[in-house]
Design an enzyme around this catalytic site. Structure first.
Site, PDB file in Angstrom:
ATOM      1  CB  THR A 129      23.164 -50.917 -39.563  1.00 54.21           C
ATOM      2  OG1 THR A 129      23.427 -52.133 -40.250  1.00 54.21           O
ATOM      3  CG2 THR A 129      23.709 -49.767 -40.390  1.00 54.21           C
ATOM      4  CD  GLU A 141      20.012 -49.856 -46.657  1.00 54.40           C
ATOM      5  OE1 GLU A 141      19.273 -50.638 -46.029  1.00 54.40           O
ATOM      6  OE2 GLU A 141      21.112 -50.173 -47.095  1.00 54.40           O
TER       7      GLU A 141
HETATM    8  N1  HSE Z   1      27.823 -47.456 -45.134  1.00 52.52           N
HETATM    9  C1  HSE Z   1      26.956 -48.006 -44.153  1.00 52.52           C
HETATM   10  C2  HSE Z   1      27.709 -48.132 -42.837  1.00 52.52           C
HETATM   11  C3  HSE Z   1      26.489 -49.335 -44.599  1.00 52.52           C
HETATM   12  O1  HSE Z   1      28.874 -48.538 -42.877  1.00 52.52           O
HETATM   13  O2  HSE Z   1      27.165 -47.809 -41.799  1.00 52.52           O
HETATM   14  C4  HSE Z   1      25.603 -50.048 -43.621  1.00 52.52           C
HETATM   15  O3  HSE Z   1      25.044 -51.183 -44.222  1.00 52.52           O
END
Ligand code: HSE
Length: 306
Positions: free
Chosen positions: A181, A128
């Site tokens: 992200t 990930e």
């Molecule tokens: N918790 C992470 C974020 C998940 O919000 O950046 C990203 O998929």
């Protein structure tokens, strides 16, 4: 060739107030892969998904996770991963996490299950990390365990599965806009005021209580996030209108799925969840933005053999 067929559910991370510490597995949306033992020491990747996945082992989340699984076992056994169907990459449903989870779960089965599901999460997180640029378990943990999962700590590793109310339904709407992200994370505040922190941990704790008690009112009012959503909602055109429409259609609560651009809502029936999907989708259709919607229950099981 010894093979296993694996199904991995899609996941929604953060769940509103649980930024980086909560996620759940979504029923009815998932992907399939086949993992096989092969001669030699290669990790061979085959993409049948139609999504042009990264096929270089160093940038494929499944291959990276599998490599860290092999390292922990101190083996050089070769594997083949065939990505048969994929959750759409960038859909906000944890597509990169799913590949990592499926690869290590399949390999673990083929090697006689040397690790527990919880232990496998650790390897999946390495995969990930390649996709998101940070180490977080709020997609990989629910994809591995099913239901809702709380990540109390990464070091030492401590995750807790939380039961899902049976009549809780989820809607996910994915507008076709790109949000990376890594970028969505880099814009987050490094510090938050104490009064926001107090509100935030009040909400996160109450969300857990709401899930245990099947108290939908408590779940809905505990989903408010003061950390990521106020920054990330700017990337989603007319986000506030989408919230308004979802709540008017009967949603219990609404937020951004992971780092977006997908949004999710909870409802107390399939019918309402579908109405919410239509109402939110319309906000984006009206702006000329294509979107996809998904409606389902919470997946109780996580990754499984097919
Ligand atoms: N918790 C992470 C974020 C998940 O919000 O950046 C990203 O998929």
């Amino acid at each position: 060739m010894k093979s296993v067929n694996v199904y991995i559910p899609g996941t929604v991370s953060n769940v509103g107030s649980g930024f980086d510490v909560m996620g759940f597995a979504m029923g009815g949306v998932g992907e399939k892969m086949r993992v096989s033992l092969i001669d030699g020491n290669e990790i061979r990747l085959v993409d049948e998904s139609g999504y042009n996945l990264p096929m270089v082992a160093a940038s494929n989340t499944g291959a990276v996770a599998l490599q860290s699984f092999r390292k922990a076992l101190n083996i050089t056994q070769g594997f083949e991963i065939v990505f048969e169907t994929k959750i759409k990459p960038g859909s906000g449903l944890g597509s990169s996490a799913s590949s990592a989870v499926g690869a290590v779960f399949g390999a673990n089965e083929l090697m006689g299950s040397p690790f527990t599901r919880k232990e496998l999460i650790y390897f999946a997180m390495d995969g990930e990390e390649v996709a998101s640029g940070s180490r977080h378990a709020d997609n990989v943990a629910p994809a591995m365990l099913g239901s809702f999962v709380l990540i109390r700590s990464l070091n030492p590793f401590d995750v807790v599965q939380i039961p899902a109310p049976e009549s809780l339904f989820c809607t996910v709407v994915h507008p076709q806009i790109e949000v990376k992200t890594s970028e969505a994370r880099s814009l987050l505040p490094k510090q938050i005021p104490l009064k926001d922190a107090i509100q935030q941990w009040g909400n996160t704790a109450a969300l857990i209580a709401g899930l245990y008690q099947s108290d939908f009112g408590l779940i809905g009012r505990s989903m408010t996030d003061l950390v990521a959503v106020p920054v990330r909602c700017r990337f989603i055109p007319n986000y506030e209108l989408a919230v308004e429409r979802a709540m008017a259609a009967g949603a219990i609560g609404f937020s951004i799925s992971g780092s977006g651009p997908s949004m999710f809502a909870f409802s107390d029936s399939l019918e309402t969840a579908q109405k919410v999907a239509d109402a939110v989708a319309e906000v984006f259709t009206a702006q000329g933005i294509e979107r996809q919607s998904y409606v389902g229950r919470i997946d109780p099981t996580g990754v499984k053999l097919q």
